[in-house]
Design an enzyme around this catalytic site. Structure first.
Site, PDB file in Angstrom:
ATOM      1  N   HIS A  21      -2.328  -6.190 -12.189  1.00  0.00           N
ATOM      2  CA  HIS A  21      -3.567  -5.410 -12.133  1.00  0.00           C
ATOM      3  C   HIS A  21      -3.293  -3.905 -12.190  1.00  0.00           C
ATOM      4  CE1 HIS A  21      -7.758  -4.700 -11.060  1.00  0.00           C
ATOM      5  NE2 HIS A  21      -7.354  -3.860 -10.122  1.00  0.00           N
ATOM      6  N   THR A  29     -11.236   3.614  -9.193  1.00  0.00           N
ATOM      7  CA  THR A  29     -10.598   4.407 -10.240  1.00  0.00           C
ATOM      8  C   THR A  29     -10.959   3.891 -11.626  1.00  0.00           C
ATOM      9  OG1 THR A  29      -8.805   4.965  -8.724  1.00  0.00           O
ATOM     10  CG2 THR A  29      -8.364   5.265 -11.051  1.00  0.00           C
ATOM     11  N   PHE A  59     -12.458   3.832  -3.724  1.00  0.00           N
ATOM     12  CA  PHE A  59     -11.384   2.897  -3.393  1.00  0.00           C
ATOM     13  C   PHE A  59     -10.101   3.679  -3.109  1.00  0.00           C
ATOM     14  CE2 PHE A  59      -8.248  -0.464  -4.212  1.00  0.00           C
ATOM     15  CZ  PHE A  59      -8.794  -1.468  -3.429  1.00  0.00           C
ATOM     16  N   GLY A 115       1.059  -6.827  -5.947  1.00  0.00           N
ATOM     17  CA  GLY A 115       1.904  -7.926  -6.398  1.00  0.00           C
ATOM     18  C   GLY A 115       1.485  -8.545  -7.715  1.00  0.00           C
TER      19      GLY A 115
END
EC number: 2.5.1.78
Length: 162
Positions: free
Chosen positions: A88, A56, A22, A85
């Site tokens: 997380h 990750t 990712f 935003g």
């Protein structure tokens, strides 16, 4: 006084690079930097294995398995968490840091972290080699030094109690 230090000479070391897929635009540059640093410090290409995981957050689990094989002197975690935003970012950053630290504390080899936690993609790319050096290379160099200091500790003579 006896001083034990690690050197940046990686000749004969076996290393593993565990890289998150990712944010691959960033993580692939971290991987290039880490592999180059290992090579520059004397680790042979044939003594470096690369393991890829989805993201990750998954790094600590893969690190743990890689370390458990006992085949490596140095293991480097490479990933990138970029703020969005939602909260997380904070959760992933904190848990990955704790997870990598836990693996490092229990490992019988050097474990270092080249995981970027950045506010933007631009900031991440800068730290992956565009402007501000390559944090993957820094983590790989630290792994070589840490592996050597761990070896020095293992070879240190036992002291008699007075």
């Amino acid at each position: 006084m006896n001083v034990y230090e690690g050197s940046l000479v990686g000749t004969g070391l076996k290393a593993a690079l565990v890289v998150a897929r990712f944010n691959s635009l960033v993580t692939e540059q971290l991987l290039v930097g880490a592999a180059d640093a290992l090579r520059r410090h004397g680790v042979a290409d044939g003594d470096v294995d690369v393991f890829r995981c989805p993201g990750t957050f998954e790094l600590p689990a893969v690190l743990r398995r890689v370390v458990a094989t006992g085949r490596y002197d140095a293991v480097v975690a490479l990933g990138a968490v970029i703020r969005g935003g939602t909260p997380h970012f904070e959760y992933v950053s904190a848990e990955v840091t704790k997870g990598v630290a836990h693996v490092a504390m229990e490992a019988g080899c050097a474990v270092t972290m080249g995981v970027l936690t950045c506010d933007s993609m631009e900031q991440a790319l800068e730290r992956a080699g565009v402007k501000a050096g390559n944090k993957g290379a820094d983590a790989a160099a630290a792994a070589v030094e840490q592996a050597n200091v761990l070896r020095a500790i293992a070879r240190a003579p036992a002291r008699k109690a007075e």
